[in-house]
Design an enzyme around this catalytic site. Structure first.
Site, short mmCIF file in Angstrom:
data_model
loop_
_atom_site.label_atom_id
_atom_site.label_comp_id
_atom_site.label_asym_id
_atom_site.label_seq_id
_atom_site.Cartn_x
_atom_site.Cartn_y
_atom_site.Cartn_z
CB CYS A 71 -0.92 -0.01 1.21
SG CYS A 71 -1.91 1.50 1.36
CG HIS A 162 -2.90 -1.47 -9.55
ND1 HIS A 162 -3.72 -0.78 -8.68
CD2 HIS A 162 -1.78 -1.78 -8.84
CE1 HIS A 162 -3.12 -0.67 -7.51
NE2 HIS A 162 -1.95 -1.27 -7.58
CD GLU A 211 -7.30 0.67 -2.29
OE1 GLU A 211 -6.47 -0.19 -1.96
OE2 GLU A 211 -7.37 1.79 -1.77
CB CYS A 220 -5.24 3.35 -4.41
SG CYS A 220 -4.33 1.80 -4.67
N GLY A 223 -2.01 2.35 -6.86
CA GLY A 223 -2.89 2.62 -7.99
C GLY A 223 -2.48 3.85 -8.76
#
Length: 283
Positions: A71, A162, A211, A220, A223
């Protein structure tokens, strides 16, 4: 169990210093603390642990209790936590994650970390390593059918999978209706974080994200990195881009010579607290 709630541009997690605390059931604890009505309220749980190969370990769990690999917003907050709370005096850190060791540069002012720059590593474009089941080695602006609708998707891993979809207008997007279709699609054997992106100009894009395991979040970090890589691969932007998310802005640069993606953004402490027994949860 003592904890600290923190967020990176609205992507909020409950952080526990596991150099002092022990969390016996992190999956159950993550589900409890993430509940915004009966718990603390967060996108998940992040445990800060010792490491044999880096300065610290980040062990993260999504709101549904599933374990996450990485993350970007969360790791910036880890950097702020370990410095601000006196676990280290270093401003260059290494953090072990499930997707490898990440390197952080802390920007300190008046003894507190304001921003963190993260070496997010190299993007993974090989389909089977993302992973995505597709009949091409790379998935760049390729058509995919989700619940009867065709989208053009670029698949990238930044330590977690992703799928990036470009649109003309994301403000009116009913993400709660189409996000689950991507997350649970059979072409993504491990699920996927889906980014819906609107290109503003060659140095600025907007995105919303669904997510896996958490639903729509305000931000994110991995992301945003995947989005900029996708933008560059599709010829939409320069190599350094401001990414505007619901929770704020991140600054992403893909150094294609080194093949490293750098992410810079803020990290914020919301409050400290302590969970007591008696909630029906074994921490």
């Amino acid at each position: 169990m003592k904890f600290t709630k923190m967020h990176g541009i609205g992507n909020d997690y409950v952080y526990v210093n596991c150099l002092k605390e022990t969390v016996k059931n992190p999956q159950e604890t993550a589900r409890f603390v993430s509940n915004r009505h009966y718990g603390i309220g967060s996108d998940g749980l992040i445990l800060i642990k010792p490491s044999e190969v880096a300065d610290f370990t980040m062990d993260m769990y999504n709101a549904d209790g599933s374990r996450g690999a990485m993350c970007g917003n969360g790791i910036r907050c880890v950097g702020k936590y370990v410095y601000d709370y006196g676990l280290t005096n270093k401003t260059s850190l290494s953090v072990e994650t499930k997707s490898g060791i990440k390197y952080l540069e802390l920007m300190v002012e008046n003894g507190k970390v304001l921003e963190v720059k993260v070496d997010m590593g190299s993007p993974i474009l090989t389909a089977k390593k993302v992973p995505i089941i597709y009949d091409k080695e790379q998935v760049i602006h390729e058509p995919v059918v989700v619940e009867g609708n065709t989208y053009h998707l670029t698949a990238i891993s930044m330590g977690n999978p992703h799928g990036v979809v470009f649109m003309d207008n994301i403000d009116d997007l009913k993400i709660e209706e189409i996000g689950p279709g991507f997350e649970h699609h059979t072409m993504f054997p491990e699920g996927v974080n889906t980014e819906f992106v609107q290109v503003i100009d060659r140095k600025h894009v907007k995105m919303r994200v669904w997510e896996r395991g958490s639903g729509e979040t305000l931000a994110c970090g991995t992301g945003a990195c995947a989005v900029v890589v996708a933008c560059i691969l599709n010829g939409f932007t320069e190599d350094e881009v401001r990414v505007s998310l619901l929770g704020g802005d991140l600054f992403i640069r893909w150094d294609r010579t080194l093949d490293i993606v750098y992410m810079t953004g803020s990290a914020t402490v919301v409050f400290d607290g302590e969970l007591l027994t008696g909630h029906g949860v074994s921490f």
